[in-house]
Motif scaffolding. Sequence first.
Motif, mmCIF file in Angstrom:
data_model
loop_
_atom_site.group_PDB
_atom_site.id
_atom_site.type_symbol
_atom_site.label_atom_id
_atom_site.label_comp_id
_atom_site.label_asym_id
_atom_site.label_seq_id
_atom_site.Cartn_x
_atom_site.Cartn_y
_atom_site.Cartn_z
ATOM 1 N N ASN A 56 0.831 -1.207 0.000
ATOM 2 C CA ASN A 56 0.000 0.000 0.000
ATOM 3 C C ASN A 56 0.861 1.252 0.000
ATOM 4 O OD1 ASN A 56 -2.173 -1.685 0.118
ATOM 5 N ND2 ASN A 56 -2.858 -1.084 2.154
ATOM 6 N N ARG A 57 1.918 1.226 0.803
ATOM 7 C CA ARG A 57 2.803 2.397 0.894
ATOM 8 C C ARG A 57 3.490 2.668 -0.441
ATOM 9 N NH1 ARG A 57 6.746 2.810 5.958
ATOM 10 N NH2 ARG A 57 4.653 2.971 6.873
ATOM 11 N N ALA A 95 0.984 4.118 -2.866
ATOM 12 C CA ALA A 95 0.707 5.508 -2.503
ATOM 13 C C ALA A 95 1.818 6.437 -3.009
ATOM 14 C CB ALA A 95 0.562 5.636 -0.988
ATOM 15 N N LYS A 96 3.058 6.011 -2.833
ATOM 16 C CA LYS A 96 4.196 6.818 -3.288
ATOM 17 C C LYS A 96 4.215 6.922 -4.803
ATOM 18 C CE LYS A 96 9.229 7.172 -2.847
ATOM 19 N NZ LYS A 96 10.462 6.552 -2.264
ATOM 20 N N SER A 102 -2.081 9.460 -0.501
ATOM 21 C CA SER A 102 -1.778 8.971 0.838
ATOM 22 C C SER A 102 -2.078 7.475 0.943
ATOM 23 C CB SER A 102 -2.602 9.729 1.878
ATOM 24 O OG SER A 102 -3.976 9.406 1.752
ATOM 25 N N GLU A 103 -1.467 6.840 1.913
ATOM 26 C CA GLU A 103 -1.709 5.416 2.124
ATOM 27 C C GLU A 103 -3.159 5.163 2.527
ATOM 28 O OE1 GLU A 103 0.358 1.683 4.554
ATOM 29 O OE2 GLU A 103 1.253 3.691 4.602
ATOM 30 N N LYS A 153 -6.097 2.671 0.887
ATOM 31 C CA LYS A 153 -6.946 1.758 1.653
ATOM 32 C C LYS A 153 -8.429 2.012 1.374
ATOM 33 C CE LYS A 153 -3.629 1.147 5.438
ATOM 34 N NZ LYS A 153 -3.353 1.394 6.880
#
Length: 221
Positions: free
Chosen positions: A177-178, A181-182, A187-188, A192
């Motif tokens: 997820n991180r 997001a990047k 955002s993470e 979600k």
Amino acid sequence: MSSISEARTSIRIMMVDDHPVVRAGLRALLEADDGIEVVAEVGSGAAALEELDALAAGPGGTPDLVLMDLNLGDGIGGIETTRRLRAAHPGVQVLAVTTFDAEADIVGALEAGATGYVLKDSPTEALIDAVGEAAAGRSVLSPEVQQRLVQRMSNPHSTLSPRETEILEALATGATNREVAKLMFISESTVKTHLVHIYDKLGVDSRTAAIREARDRRLIR
């Protein structure tokens, strides 16, 4: 074999595919028709855009139609190449000719400006006919592609949005997820939230199940 030579003296084509053997086979098939002339062939999106600019500046001008593979490997993909090509040369039609019938590819190519979408394993006569239709600016879709679009329209609530598709395709590569997001500059927590919507639309409760279900439905590759 169906011939389009009666409809027009010659349809000028540029082929974009990163496999030389595929290009050679497709070129031989097309040039067997007296109404088709392949004026250029390239192996990448960047080369396609450069070649098209060069042809536009030359005595023959731009081709009537570009046959675009979507999976071009490294660099600019087929969908993005189609988008840039159509923006720079709106008079040039694009026919996606690919092995993929995933919904994301079909919708992405059409939204980018492709006139049609056919599969590489289409019968020769169907492919020649598709070239003639697309060069004339008329929409043409393989039967399998038409079916995907009909399914999408008949059940819109289960259709993933472009952003959801993008996220799920990234997760299918094994990204966290991180990392997603990047990659997408969000955002993470937003990732979600998208996943919650994806699970709901696909009727699943995990990312593994979501990826499997999306692939079964041809929503992603």
